[in-house]
Design an enzyme around this catalytic site. Structure first.
Site, short mmCIF file in Angstrom:
data_model
loop_
_atom_site.label_atom_id
_atom_site.label_comp_id
_atom_site.label_asym_id
_atom_site.label_seq_id
_atom_site.Cartn_x
_atom_site.Cartn_y
_atom_site.Cartn_z
N CYS A 128 0.83 -1.20 0.00
CA CYS A 128 0.00 0.00 0.00
C CYS A 128 0.87 1.25 0.00
CB CYS A 128 -0.95 0.09 1.19
SG CYS A 128 -2.17 -1.20 1.24
N ARG A 183 4.15 -0.59 -4.66
CA ARG A 183 3.81 -1.10 -3.34
C ARG A 183 2.44 -1.78 -3.33
NH1 ARG A 183 6.93 1.29 0.78
NH2 ARG A 183 5.38 0.61 2.26
N TRP A 202 -2.83 -2.68 -1.80
CA TRP A 202 -2.54 -4.11 -1.95
C TRP A 202 -3.46 -4.80 -0.95
CZ3 TRP A 202 -0.69 -8.22 1.03
CH2 TRP A 202 -0.27 -9.33 0.31
N ASN A 216 -2.06 1.92 5.90
CA ASN A 216 -1.19 0.85 5.41
C ASN A 216 -0.87 -0.01 6.62
OD1 ASN A 216 0.81 -0.70 4.21
ND2 ASN A 216 2.36 0.92 4.33
N GLY A 217 -1.16 -1.31 6.55
CA GLY A 217 -0.91 -2.18 7.71
C GLY A 217 -2.11 -3.08 7.94
N GLU A 259 16.81 -18.88 -6.51
CA GLU A 259 16.51 -17.51 -6.93
C GLU A 259 16.04 -17.47 -8.39
OE1 GLU A 259 15.92 -14.85 -5.58
OE2 GLU A 259 16.31 -13.27 -7.04
N GLU A 276 7.53 -15.63 -10.18
CA GLU A 276 6.84 -14.41 -9.77
C GLU A 276 6.48 -13.50 -10.94
OE1 GLU A 276 9.01 -12.00 -6.94
OE2 GLU A 276 10.89 -12.37 -7.97
N HIS A 298 16.17 -37.75 -5.68
CA HIS A 298 15.35 -38.21 -4.56
C HIS A 298 13.89 -37.79 -4.70
CE1 HIS A 298 18.98 -39.55 -2.56
NE2 HIS A 298 19.53 -38.42 -2.97
N LYS A 344 5.86 -4.80 -3.74
CA LYS A 344 7.19 -4.68 -3.18
C LYS A 344 7.04 -4.23 -1.73
CE LYS A 344 11.67 -3.68 -4.89
NZ LYS A 344 11.98 -5.06 -5.27
C1 F6R Z 1 11.42 -11.43 -4.95
C2 F6R Z 1 11.15 -10.39 -4.01
C3 F6R Z 1 10.71 -10.76 -2.63
C4 F6R Z 1 11.54 -9.98 -1.60
C5 F6R Z 1 11.02 -10.26 -0.19
C6 F6R Z 1 11.86 -9.58 0.86
O1 F6R Z 1 11.84 -10.93 -6.17
O2 F6R Z 1 11.29 -9.22 -4.30
O3 F6R Z 1 10.81 -12.12 -2.43
O4 F6R Z 1 12.87 -10.38 -1.72
O5 F6R Z 1 9.70 -9.80 -0.09
O6 F6R Z 1 11.87 -8.20 0.69
P1 F6R Z 1 12.97 -7.30 1.38
O7 F6R Z 1 14.29 -7.67 0.83
O8 F6R Z 1 12.57 -5.89 1.04
O9 F6R Z 1 12.87 -7.57 2.85
#
Ligand code: F6R
Length: 610
Positions: A2, A27, A74, A100-101, A483, A490, A506, A605
């Site tokens: 958010c 966000r 979000w 936000n929260g 990764e 994603e 396995h 994010k």
């Molecule tokens: C993947 C991604 C998420 C963040 C995770 C942690 O591409 O962006 O998996 O890595 O939400 O976020 P931070 O690093 O901001 O704590």
């Protein structure tokens, strides 16, 4: 999670808020809304969907107002629709709130408020706050006190901003667990959930801390604790520039951030490597170095991509420092009452520095007396501010939801920490200098990998319609396999799994047939021969193989369907190279599927809710 923005001053706030929301859209982007007050009259406009739709709606109404709030959502409680989007209002739309929260006790509060005659229209937890504030206003309190009293009743996390038609000279803001920053202008002030929304207008900001509430006027602000104690807040000058948060000619933020890595990695190591001593210098660790080096155990805690960086860190620390290291998901760490001793050091890795689980885990570790260190990108973020010390990765703002340059920055910093401590322990000067020499070549080697972009795009074309992917690697490259799989799922929504290459026998090998692409991370290192055996095992089952291999490895071409040849380096630094083609592969597959890589579905994010 958010985005929230606000303005009070003399200008028309609408374009300022819309522009701020666009900068915060990473966000959350399922719905958006704006509330403004003009001559004691309020207007609220909300839309399901992106901020661009909200912008169109505001143009149709021709709003003009010097005071307003905006929100991009979000969803947590209640589906993304117009009613559930923010701002939320009381019955006569005299009080408007953005949040936000998560309010954990919202059901109890909602039932109580309904009994007292308050009518709810949304399914959100946030709406309880506005009615709660209203209930105190009804009792005769002013807006500031009403917000403060209301917040004393709520449990959970919040970054909120509130305006009222009855007191149109101020915005009330408060923070607990979700970020909130006030931007200081000349006879105008701003607020936002992060500085990206403010930087076009001011570089002077004030970060609210948990449990703080502020009254923001056009020409001043005052702050208190929720318990009503006066506090003085420091105004901080930001060093960041607007061009750092623009796409800079790239079609997407994600591609810009992948391509930026030679520079961002250079910035992560800038001024920190000392050739003469074959070591690293990290100012943020100096005060705690003694305790750090005598730690009995290291724990690394993080989420998502940052957790993958932590797994690489475990290999680094155990190989070079011989300090037992555990890597924990922050979300699990905080809830399982972990055994933490005073001679433990716990590293919390977070790009945003605001991830709720990581922050909560850090507070728990601090409470138990461990040395708590942050590895963050966002300067001044909560995790950075609350840790005992730490190292910024200085990768620059990361806007694409899928983390790319932050990952290579985190690996850089973990390797620098390893180098610093190893030189204080067993690493010889000659070995330190050799590592230095490898380190400084990394940006140029990343550049050479980025030059393979077109080749990788062609491979993406081959595989864009696959439904599943396996990513396999060993040792330092096992976390890179995780990764690579995370990047693909994603942004392209293709199911992908990362595995240690040998573990494949396995179980996962049962999935392999002629339709299964398998990405091997197979540089020529000490595990190479074993990886080749694993490649043979997949080949025997007709899997289609893409190998990330060493530049001079010609053998591998005979075994696999596609190779991406990359430069070599020492094992500790190799993940900084091997991950780059995987980022590009995921990127091109998603783009070829016509997807929005910067704002993938369901994601946001900076996950500031638990
Ligand atoms: C993947 C991604 C998420 C963040 C995770 C942690 O591409 O962006 O998996 O890595 O939400 O976020 P931070 O690093 O901001 O704590």
């Amino acid at each position: 999670m958010c985005g929230i923005v606000g303005y009070i001053g003399k200008k028309n706030c609408v374009p300022i808020i819309i522009e701020g929301l666009k900068r915060l859209e990473y966000r959350g982007y399922d719905s958006a809304g704006i509330a403004v007050i003009n001559e004691a009259k309020s207007t609220v406009i909300k839309n399901k969907g992106k901020v661009s739709l909200l912008e169109k709606s505001t143009e149709n109404v021709n709003l003009n107002s010097p005071l307003g709030l905006g929100h991009t959502r979000w969803a947590t409680h209640g589906i993304p629709n117009e009613i559930n989007s923010h701002p939320h209002c009381n019955h006569d739309q005299s009080i408007m709130l953005i949040h936000n929260g998560i309010i954990e006790n919202y059901q109890v509060l909602k039932t109580m408020l309904i009994k007292s005659g308050f009518k709810f229209i949304s399914d959100t937890d946030s709406e309880v706050i506005v009615h709660l504030i209203d209930s105190f206003v009804h009792k005769g309190y002013g807006l500031f006190k009403s917000v403060r009293f209301a917040l004393n009743e709520v449990e959970g996390t919040y970054g909120i901003a509130v305006i009222s038609t009855k007191e149109p000279d101020k915005i009330i803001v408060a923070k607990k667990g979700s970020p909130l920053v006030i931007g200081i202008g000349e006879n105008e002030n701003y607020l936002a959930s992060d500085v990206n929304a403010l930087i076009a207008h001011t570089k002077h900001v004030v970060y609210l801390e948990d449990g703080e509430i502020a009254e923001v006027y056009a020409d001043r602000f005052t702050a208190k604790t929720i318990e009503d104690e006066d506090i003085q807040k420091e105004i901080i000058e930001l060093t960041m520039n607007l061009d750092e948060i623009d796409r800079g000619g790239y079609p997407t933020f994600m591609l810009k951030e992948i391509m930026e890595q030679p520079d961002s990695v250079t910035n992560s190591m800038r001024g920190r490597l000392i050739f003469e001593e074959g070591t690293a210098k990290l100012g943020g660790l100096e005060a705690v170095l003694n305790k750090l080096i005598h730690s009995k155990r290291f724990i690394i805690s993080a989420c998502g991509t940052s957790w993958h960086a932590g797994l690489v860190g475990e290999y680094m620390f155990e190989q070079f420092l011989r300090i037992p290291t555990e890597v924990e998901y922050a979300s699990e760490f905080r809830y399982r009452n972990p055994i933490i001793n005073e001679d433990d050091t716990i590293f919390f890795i977070s790009q945003s520095g605001e991830t709720a689980d990581t922050l909560a885990a850090m507070k728990e570790a601090k409470r138990k007396g461990a040395l708590v260190l942050g590895i963050c990108n966002v300067v001044g973020s909560s995790i950075a501010r609350e840790s005992d010390g730490g190292v910024y990765i200085h990768a620059g703002p990361e806007i694409g939801v899928a983390s790319t340059k932050a990952f290579t920055g985190q690996l850089t910093v973990l390797a620098l920490i390893t180098m610093l401590l190893a030189r204080k322990k067993d690493m010889s000067l000659a070995d330190g200098k050799a590592l230095y020499n490898e380190f400084i070549q990394i940006p140029e080697k990343i550049n050479r990998i980025l030059a393979l972009n077109e080749q990788i795009e062609k491979i993406a074309e081959e595989f864009k319609d696959s439904n599943n992917f396996l990513y396999l690697g060993r040792g330092y490259n096992f976390p890179v396999a995780l990764e690579g799989a995370l990047k693909l799922k994603e942004i392209s929504y293709i199911h992908a799994e990362g595995y240690p290459a040998a573990e494949m026998k396995h179980g996962p090998i049962a999935l392999v047939d002629e339709n299964m692409p398998v990405v091997f991370i197979a540089p020529k290192d000490s595990t190479y021969d074993k990886i080749v055996s694993n490649i043979q095992e997949i080949k025997a089952r007709k899997g289609r193989i893409i190998a990330i291999a060493s530049e001079h490895d010609e053998e591998i071409d005979k075994l696999v369907d596609f190779t991406i040849k990359i430069p070599d380096t020492v094992r500790i630094l190799m993940p900084m190279l091997t991950v780059v083609p995987l980022q590009l592969l995921a990127y091109h597959i998603a783009m070829k599927k016509g997807l929005n890589v910067d704002q993938p579905r369901n994601l946001a994010k900076s996950v500031t809710v638990e």
